[in-house]
Design an enzyme around this catalytic site. Structure first.
Site, PDB file in Angstrom:
ATOM      1  N   CYS A  42      42.663  -9.293  26.645  1.00 53.06           N
ATOM      2  CA  CYS A  42      41.987  -8.291  25.810  1.00 53.06           C
ATOM      3  C   CYS A  42      40.752  -7.742  26.514  1.00 53.06           C
ATOM      4  CB  CYS A  42      41.612  -8.920  24.465  1.00 53.06           C
ATOM      5  SG  CYS A  42      40.805  -7.773  23.363  1.00 53.06           S
ATOM      6  N   CYS A  47      42.774  -4.585  25.425  1.00 51.66           N
ATOM      7  CA  CYS A  47      42.133  -3.772  24.386  1.00 51.66           C
ATOM      8  C   CYS A  47      40.852  -3.070  24.841  1.00 51.66           C
ATOM      9  CB  CYS A  47      41.752  -4.628  23.177  1.00 51.66           C
ATOM     10  SG  CYS A  47      42.626  -6.168  22.987  1.00 51.66           S
ATOM     11  N   LYS A  50      41.131  -0.565  27.834  1.00 52.93           N
ATOM     12  CA  LYS A  50      42.038   0.472  27.333  1.00 52.93           C
ATOM     13  C   LYS A  50      41.299   1.435  26.399  1.00 52.93           C
ATOM     14  CE  LYS A  50      43.870   0.016  23.578  1.00 52.93           C
ATOM     15  NZ  LYS A  50      44.972  -0.665  22.961  1.00 52.93           N
ATOM     16  N   GLY A 176      58.691   2.835  25.573  1.00 52.69           N
ATOM     17  CA  GLY A 176      58.181   3.595  24.426  1.00 52.69           C
ATOM     18  C   GLY A 176      57.414   2.721  23.461  1.00 52.69           C
ATOM     19  N   TYR A 178      53.726   0.473  22.377  1.00 50.64           N
ATOM     20  CA  TYR A 178      52.377   0.995  22.175  1.00 50.64           C
ATOM     21  C   TYR A 178      51.568   1.090  23.469  1.00 50.64           C
ATOM     22  CZ  TYR A 178      49.710  -3.446  22.271  1.00 50.64           C
ATOM     23  OH  TYR A 178      49.080  -4.606  22.649  1.00 50.64           O
ATOM     24  N   GLU A 182      49.921   4.562  24.762  1.00 48.90           N
ATOM     25  CA  GLU A 182      48.465   4.685  24.895  1.00 48.90           C
ATOM     26  C   GLU A 182      48.099   5.190  26.288  1.00 48.90           C
ATOM     27  OE1 GLU A 182      47.027   1.374  21.629  1.00 48.90           O
ATOM     28  OE2 GLU A 182      47.174   0.746  23.698  1.00 48.90           O
ATOM     29  N   HIS A 436      34.533  13.643  -0.796  1.00 51.83           N
ATOM     30  CA  HIS A 436      34.838  14.977  -0.304  1.00 51.83           C
ATOM     31  C   HIS A 436      33.690  15.565   0.490  1.00 51.83           C
ATOM     32  CE1 HIS A 436      36.940  18.778  -0.308  1.00 51.83           C
ATOM     33  NE2 HIS A 436      35.802  19.367  -0.640  1.00 51.83           N
ATOM     34  N   GLU A 441      40.072  11.005   1.891  1.00 52.51           N
ATOM     35  CA  GLU A 441      40.196  11.291   0.447  1.00 52.51           C
ATOM     36  C   GLU A 441      41.660  11.557   0.064  1.00 52.51           C
ATOM     37  OE1 GLU A 441      38.605  15.077  -1.136  1.00 52.51           O
ATOM     38  OE2 GLU A 441      38.303  15.691   0.931  1.00 52.51           O
TER      39      GLU A 441
HETATM   40  P1  FAD Z   1      45.102 -13.979  26.731  1.00 49.85           P
HETATM   41  O1  FAD Z   1      43.989 -13.164  26.204  1.00 49.85           O
HETATM   42  O2  FAD Z   1      46.079 -13.307  27.620  1.00 49.85           O
HETATM   43  O3  FAD Z   1      44.461 -15.209  27.486  1.00 49.85           O
HETATM   44  C1  FAD Z   1      45.220 -16.122  28.222  1.00 49.85           C
HETATM   45  C2  FAD Z   1      44.387 -16.631  29.361  1.00 49.85           C
HETATM   46  O4  FAD Z   1      45.004 -17.784  29.911  1.00 49.85           O
HETATM   47  C3  FAD Z   1      44.239 -15.642  30.509  1.00 49.85           C
HETATM   48  O5  FAD Z   1      42.868 -15.422  30.764  1.00 49.85           O
HETATM   49  C4  FAD Z   1      44.959 -16.301  31.679  1.00 49.85           C
HETATM   50  O6  FAD Z   1      44.334 -16.014  32.920  1.00 49.85           O
HETATM   51  C5  FAD Z   1      44.824 -17.777  31.323  1.00 49.85           C
HETATM   52  N1  FAD Z   1      45.859 -18.637  31.864  1.00 49.85           N
HETATM   53  C6  FAD Z   1      47.204 -18.436  31.863  1.00 49.85           C
HETATM   54  N2  FAD Z   1      47.842 -19.506  32.364  1.00 49.85           N
HETATM   55  C7  FAD Z   1      46.888 -20.407  32.694  1.00 49.85           C
HETATM   56  C8  FAD Z   1      46.930 -21.726  33.259  1.00 49.85           C
HETATM   57  N3  FAD Z   1      48.078 -22.328  33.525  1.00 49.85           N
HETATM   58  N4  FAD Z   1      45.758 -22.354  33.486  1.00 49.85           N
HETATM   59  C9  FAD Z   1      44.564 -21.757  33.199  1.00 49.85           C
HETATM   60  N5  FAD Z   1      44.469 -20.522  32.662  1.00 49.85           N
HETATM   61  C10 FAD Z   1      45.629 -19.856  32.413  1.00 49.85           C
HETATM   62  N6  FAD Z   1      45.558  -6.346  21.079  1.00 49.85           N
HETATM   63  C11 FAD Z   1      44.862  -5.807  20.041  1.00 49.85           C
HETATM   64  O7  FAD Z   1      44.660  -6.489  19.042  1.00 49.85           O
HETATM   65  N7  FAD Z   1      44.403  -4.522  20.100  1.00 49.85           N
HETATM   66  C12 FAD Z   1      44.596  -3.737  21.184  1.00 49.85           C
HETATM   67  O8  FAD Z   1      44.150  -2.586  21.200  1.00 49.85           O
HETATM   68  C13 FAD Z   1      45.303  -4.277  22.293  1.00 49.85           C
HETATM   69  N8  FAD Z   1      45.488  -3.548  23.409  1.00 49.85           N
HETATM   70  C14 FAD Z   1      46.130  -4.093  24.470  1.00 49.85           C
HETATM   71  C15 FAD Z   1      46.300  -3.328  25.608  1.00 49.85           C
HETATM   72  C16 FAD Z   1      46.952  -3.837  26.697  1.00 49.85           C
HETATM   73  C17 FAD Z   1      47.124  -2.980  27.935  1.00 49.85           C
HETATM   74  C18 FAD Z   1      47.440  -5.174  26.667  1.00 49.85           C
HETATM   75  C19 FAD Z   1      48.138  -5.751  27.861  1.00 49.85           C
HETATM   76  C20 FAD Z   1      47.262  -5.962  25.543  1.00 49.85           C
HETATM   77  C21 FAD Z   1      46.612  -5.419  24.426  1.00 49.85           C
HETATM   78  N9  FAD Z   1      46.444  -6.167  23.258  1.00 49.85           N
HETATM   79  C22 FAD Z   1      45.768  -5.615  22.200  1.00 49.85           C
HETATM   80  C23 FAD Z   1      46.993  -7.522  23.125  1.00 49.85           C
HETATM   81  C24 FAD Z   1      45.928  -8.585  23.335  1.00 49.85           C
HETATM   82  O9  FAD Z   1      45.279  -8.363  24.563  1.00 49.85           O
HETATM   83  C25 FAD Z   1      46.557  -9.967  23.302  1.00 49.85           C
HETATM   84  O10 FAD Z   1      47.291 -10.113  22.111  1.00 49.85           O
HETATM   85  C26 FAD Z   1      45.504 -11.073  23.366  1.00 49.85           C
HETATM   86  O11 FAD Z   1      44.727 -10.964  24.523  1.00 49.85           O
HETATM   87  C27 FAD Z   1      46.183 -12.449  23.312  1.00 49.85           C
HETATM   88  O12 FAD Z   1      45.225 -13.467  23.464  1.00 49.85           O
HETATM   89  P2  FAD Z   1      45.658 -14.884  24.036  1.00 49.85           P
HETATM   90  O13 FAD Z   1      44.476 -15.766  23.878  1.00 49.85           O
HETATM   91  O14 FAD Z   1      46.939 -15.294  23.456  1.00 49.85           O
HETATM   92  O15 FAD Z   1      45.969 -14.634  25.583  1.00 49.85           O
END
Ligand code: FAD
Length: 455
Positions: A42, A47, A50, A176, A178, A182, A436, A441
Site C-alpha cells: 500500500c 494505494c 497510486k 480490466g 481496478y 486506474e 443543496h 443530494e
Molecule cells: P502487503 O502490504 O503487501 O505487505 C506484505 C509485506 O510482506 C511486504 O512488505 C513484503 O515485502 C513482505 N514480505 C513478503 N514475504 C516476506 C518474507 N518471507 N519475509 C519478510 N517479509 C516478507 N488497497 C486499498 O485499500 N486501496 C487502494 O487504493 C489500493 N490500491 C492499490 C494499488 C496497487 C497498484 C496495488 C498493487 C494494490 C493496491 N491496494 C489498494 C491493495 C493493498 O495494497 C493491499 O491489499 C494491502 O497492501 C495488503 O496488505 P498486506 O499486509 O496483506 O500485504
C-alpha cells in the site's frame, strides 16, 4: 516451553505492522521481519503512490475546465521526473514513519526475509538464525501475476510503473481490473496514448453492471482505446517499441506493455506446507473466521489469505487477530459492507450488493438510478455524466447496495458505508434533507423506481 517471542510477524505491510503494534500494546513480546521496506504494498507500490499519481494526472482536466470559468492558463507543462521523484520521496518518508511506529511500540524489527521451520520456529535468512514464537502471523501480501507468454521480458507490472525513467508515447495495459483501469486514467491524464486490453466482454468483473458499462463508455469518450475479448499471443521488441501480436493475428505497436492481470499470494518457498499450513488453489493461506490457519499456532491476515484484498481489510483482520489471541476476545472478521473505490477517471465507488448479487439473494428488489451532468461540468462544457444507483430490498425497504460513478464517488461511498451497515431503509434516505447544491443530494432525492425497458 519458553519462546523468544509471544508473537512473530512475517511481513511489514498494512496487516503485519498493525498486528505487531497492537499486540505489543497488550504487553506481548513482539518481533517482525520485513524483507524489503516497512509499509508494504500500500505504502511502497500501491494505494499511496497510486493516489498521488491520480492527483497529478487530473490537473489537465482542471486546466481545461477552468476556461469555462474565465481563466486562461498559459504555458502549463508537465515533467514526469518531478512527479515521480516527489511521489517516491513521500513513499520513503512514510516507510520511515511506519518503522518508527513499530520502534516506539517496542516491536523488535528484522530487515530480513523470514520463512517457517515449524509451528513455532521462524528462520531469518539475512541473519542465518532461527527464533521461536508462541504464535506466528503470516502477513506477506501478494505479488503481480504475469502469465507465461513469449516476450514476457518486455512486460512491466504496476511495481515498475511508478518509477519509469521516462513516460512512454503509448502504452497497452492488459487487464480490466481496478489496477489496470486506474493506471489507464493516470497515463491518459499525463498525455500517454492508452489502450486497455481485456479478455471478457466487460471490465471490472464483480462490480455492478451499470458501472462497468458506464466506465467503459466514459473511457472511450476520452479517447482511451478499449479492446475487449482480445488474447495476446506474443510480444516482440523492434526499434525501441513493443509489438503485440494477438491470437487473431492482429497487431498493436506501443511504447510500453503493462500487465495488470491479478495478483498472487506470496506463499512460495515459505516453508508453509512443510509446517502443515493448508493452502488454496491460488496458493492463498486458508484461514477460519478468526484468521487462524490449519496449524493452531499460525495465523494469516491480508492479501496472503486472498479474502478481500484491500488495505483497510488487512488492517481490520490484524486488529481482530489481536483481539482474538492477545485480548482474550475472539472476534471474527466481518467482510460485509466494505466500501471500495476505483480511482479511474471517472472515479467509481461502491458499497454493498450489486444488482446481480441482490437479485440472487432476495426475492424482490427495487432499483433507483440517477444520471445527470454535475453542475460544474456545465460551464466547463464537459459532457460526462454522474451515475448513482441504489439497490433496495422491496420487502424490508433496506438499502442493500449503492454504486456511484463520478466526482467524489469514493468520499460518498465511505460515508454511505455507515448507514448501510446499520441497516438503513430507503425511507430514511427519503426523509433526509438534501444539501443543496451538492452532487450527493441526489442520493436522497431519488424517488422513481427504475423500470427496465421492454427491449
Ligand atoms: P502487503 O502490504 O503487501 O505487505 C506484505 C509485506 O510482506 C511486504 O512488505 C513484503 O515485502 C513482505 N514480505 C513478503 N514475504 C516476506 C518474507 N518471507 N519475509 C519478510 N517479509 C516478507 N488497497 C486499498 O485499500 N486501496 C487502494 O487504493 C489500493 N490500491 C492499490 C494499488 C496497487 C497498484 C496495488 C498493487 C494494490 C493496491 N491496494 C489498494 C491493495 C493493498 O495494497 C493491499 O491489499 C494491502 O497492501 C495488503 O496488505 P498486506 O499486509 O496483506 O500485504
Amino acid at each position: 516451553m519458553l519462546f523468544d517471542y509471544d508473537l512473530f510477524v512475517i511481513g511489514g505491510g498494512s496487516g503485519g505492522v498493525r498486528a505487531a503494534r497492537m499486540a505489543a500494546g497488550t504487553g506481548a513480546r513482539v518481533a517482525i521481519a520485513e524483507e524489503f521496506r516497512f509499509g508494504g504494498t500500500c505504502v511502497i507500490r500501491g494505494c499511496v503512490p497510486k493516489k498521488l499519481l491520480v492527483y497529478g494526472s487530473r490537473f489537465p482536466l482542471e486546466f481545461e475546465d477552468a476556461k469555462g470559468f474565465g481563466w486562461t492558463i498559459e504555458g502549463a507543462s508537465f515533467d514526469w521526473a518531478t512527479l515521480r521523484d516527489n511521489v517516491q520521496r513521500e513513499v520513503a518518508r512514510l516507510s520511515v514513519i511506519y518503522e518508527g511506529v513499530l520502534e516506539r511500540a517496542g516491536v523488535e524489527r528484522f530487515h530480513s526475509r523470514a520463512v517457517l521451520e515449524g509451528p513455532h520456529i521462524v528462520r531469518l535468512l539475512a541473519e542465518n538464525r532461527t527464533v521461536t514464537a508462541k504464535t506466528i502471523l503470516v502477513a506477506t501480501g501478494s505479488w503481480p501475476f504475469i502469465p507465461h507468454i513469449h516476450g514476457r521480458e518486455h512486460i512491466i507490472s504496476s511495481n515498475e510503473a511508478f518509477t519509469l525513467d521516462t513516460l512512454p508515447r503509448s502504452i497497452a495495459i492488459v487487464g480490466g481490473g481496478y489496477i489496470g483501469l486506474e493506471f489507464a486514467g493516470i497515463f491518459h491524464g499525463l498525455g500517454v496514448d492508452v489502450t486497455v486490453i481485456y479478455r471478457g466482454d466487460r471490465i471490472l468483473r464483480g462490480f455492478d453492471e451499470d458501472l462497468r458499462i458506464g466506465l467503459t463508455e466514459a473511457m472511450q469518450a476520452q479517447g482511451i482505446h478499449m479492446l475487449p475479448n482480445k488474447y495476446l499471443a506474443r510480444i516482440e521488441e523492434s526499434a525501441g517499441e513493443k509489438l503485440i501480436v494477438f491470437e487473431d493475428g492482429s497487431e498493436l505497436r506501443v511504447g510500453c506493455v503493462m500487465y495488470a492481470t491479478g495478483r498472487i499470494p506470496l506463499t512460495d518457498n515459505m516453508g508453509l506446507m512443510e509446517a502443515g499450513v493448508k493452502l488454496g488453489l491460488e496458493g492463498e493461506i486458508l484461514v477460519d473466521r478468526y484468521s487462524r490457519s490449519s496449524v493452531e499456532t499460525i495465523y494469516a491476515v491480508g492479501d496472503v489469505t486472498d479474502r478481500l484484498n484491500l488495505t483497510p481489510v488487512a488492517i481490520d483482520e490484524a486488529m481482530r487477530f489481536v483481539d482474538t489471541v492477545f485480548r482474550d476476545k475472539p472476534t471474527p472478521v466481518d467482510h460485509t459492507f466494505v466500501p471500495t473505490a476505483v480511482f479511474s477517471y471517472p472515479e467509481l465507488a461502491t458499497v454493498g450488493l450489486t444488482e446481480a448479487q441482490a437479485r440472487e439473494q432476495f426475492a424482490e428488489i427495487d432499483i433507483y438510478k440517477a444520471s445527470f451532468r454535475p453542475m460544474k461540468y456545465v460551464l466547463a462544457q464537459r459532457h460526462e455524466r454522474m451515475l448513482m444507483k441504489l439497490i433496495v430490498d422491496t420487502r424490508s425497504d433496506r438499502v442493500l447496495g449503492c454504486h456511484i460513478m463520478g466526482p467524489d464517488a469514493a468520499e460518498m461511498a465511505q460515508i454511505l458505508a455507515i448507514p448501510l451497515r446499520l441497516g438503513v431503509k430507503k425511507a430514511d434516505f427519503d426523509a433526509t434533507m438534501a444539501l443543496h447544491p451538492s452532487i450527493a443530494e441526489e442520493l436522497v432525492t431519488m424517488r422513481e423506481k427504475w423500470v427496465p425497458s421492454a427491449n
